[in-house]
Design a protein around this motif. Structure first.
Motif, short mmCIF file in Angstrom:
data_model
loop_
_atom_site.label_atom_id
_atom_site.label_comp_id
_atom_site.label_asym_id
_atom_site.label_seq_id
_atom_site.Cartn_x
_atom_site.Cartn_y
_atom_site.Cartn_z
N CYS A 1 -2.79 -3.62 -6.62
CA CYS A 1 -4.21 -3.90 -6.40
C CYS A 1 -4.48 -5.40 -6.41
N ASP B 1 -6.03 -7.49 -3.33
CA ASP B 1 -7.31 -8.17 -3.53
C ASP B 1 -7.20 -9.67 -3.27
N SER C 1 0.82 -1.21 0.00
CA SER C 1 0.00 0.00 0.00
C SER C 1 0.86 1.26 0.00
N ARG D 1 -10.01 2.83 -3.24
CA ARG D 1 -9.44 1.68 -2.55
C ARG D 1 -9.51 1.86 -1.03
#
Length: 271
Positions: A231, A235, A133, A153
């Motif tokens: 991402c 996920d 992140s 997000r």
């Protein structure tokens, strides 16, 4: 091709860096001092906890405060921020950048806490999550791109209060079938799915729809690949956590149904 960097954003970069630093210091203060005082005031059970439990408790208090702040601000950007809504890839918004900066400060703070108390709350998945992140948010803040996407997000953080509340209830020895535990467990499962799992298909559909656009091409190879890879990693972790949460929720609901069935059988025999 020109990418906007720190030198092109003197005022903006000062605000962003100041926000990251302020966020880092605030969350450290909250963990080391404020949570100890506040938790002891609102929960009698806190004072009876061992040191290790108090460390994790304070960490989750910080997590809850962070998630509420950035989740609400992210929701505002997602729904009402005209600049980034009009141009999700290149739209520039002070609020959107500040929200990403707040999260960046929190992630750095939490990594420091995890390292300092590794034997108590060390978790390699959280380290992967935080580092992934931070890398993505660094690119957003450095180049001023994907601000809308980053805030979208951050809506995932809205699930954290329920996750943390589950831990608080278990630590305070609430019965597994207590109303508070059951309601929070169901709410946690539903909210986690809504903010972390349900957005996956439309998010990647949107990403795919931008691939052939000029705006996407201007991002450059590093940001294009980082956007997809970070991402995807997050996920995959969200799906793993969703599976664990769902299994736990279904197990509790199954045991409740079984207990009710046993009660009906016993009541029938008594009659």
């Amino acid at each position: 091709m020109h990418i906007k960097g720190w030198r092109d954003m003197d005022t903006s970069s000062t605000l962003v860096l100041g926000t990251v630093f302020f966020s880092l210091c605030t969350f450290q203060l909250l963990f080391h001092f404020i949570s100890y005082w506040f938790s002891a005031k609102v929960s009698l059970g806190y004072n009876r906890l061992h040191f290790e439990k108090k460390v994790e408790w304070n960490s989750r208090v910080v997590s809850t405060c962070h998630s509420l702040v950035v989740g609400v601000l992210g929701l505002y950007v997602f729904l009402l921020d005209e600049a980034t809504i009009a141009d999700p890839l290149w739209g520039d918004s002070t609020l959107a950048k500040v929200n990403v900066a707040i999260t960046s400060g929190y992630l750095i703070s939490d990594l420091v806490i995890i390292v300092l108390y590794w034997k108590v709350i060390g978790d390699k998945y959280f380290v992967i999550h935080h580092c992934t992140s931070l890398f993505a948010f660094f690119l957003v803040l450095r180049d001023g791109v994907l601000q809308y996407v980053a805030n979208f997000r951050l809506l995932a953080e809205l699930s954290s209060p329920c996750v943390n509340q589950r831990w608080f209830l278990e630590t305070l020895k609430y019965p597994k079938f207590s109303k508070a535990n059951v309601v929070n467990g169901i709410l946690m499962t539903v909210v986690f799915f809504i903010v972390r799992i349900a957005p996956i298909p439309p998010f990647y559909s949107f990403l795919y729809s931008t691939v052939e656009t000029e705006a996407y091409a201007r991002l450059g190879l590093l940001i294009q690949r980082s956007w997809v890879s970070t991402c995807f990693i997050l996920d995959v972790m969200n799906v793993m956590w969703m599976v664990k949460i769902t299994k736990g929720c279904l197990k509790v609901l199954s045991l409740i149904r079984q207990e009710k069935a046993n009660d009906r059988v016993q009541n029938g025999k008594l009659d």
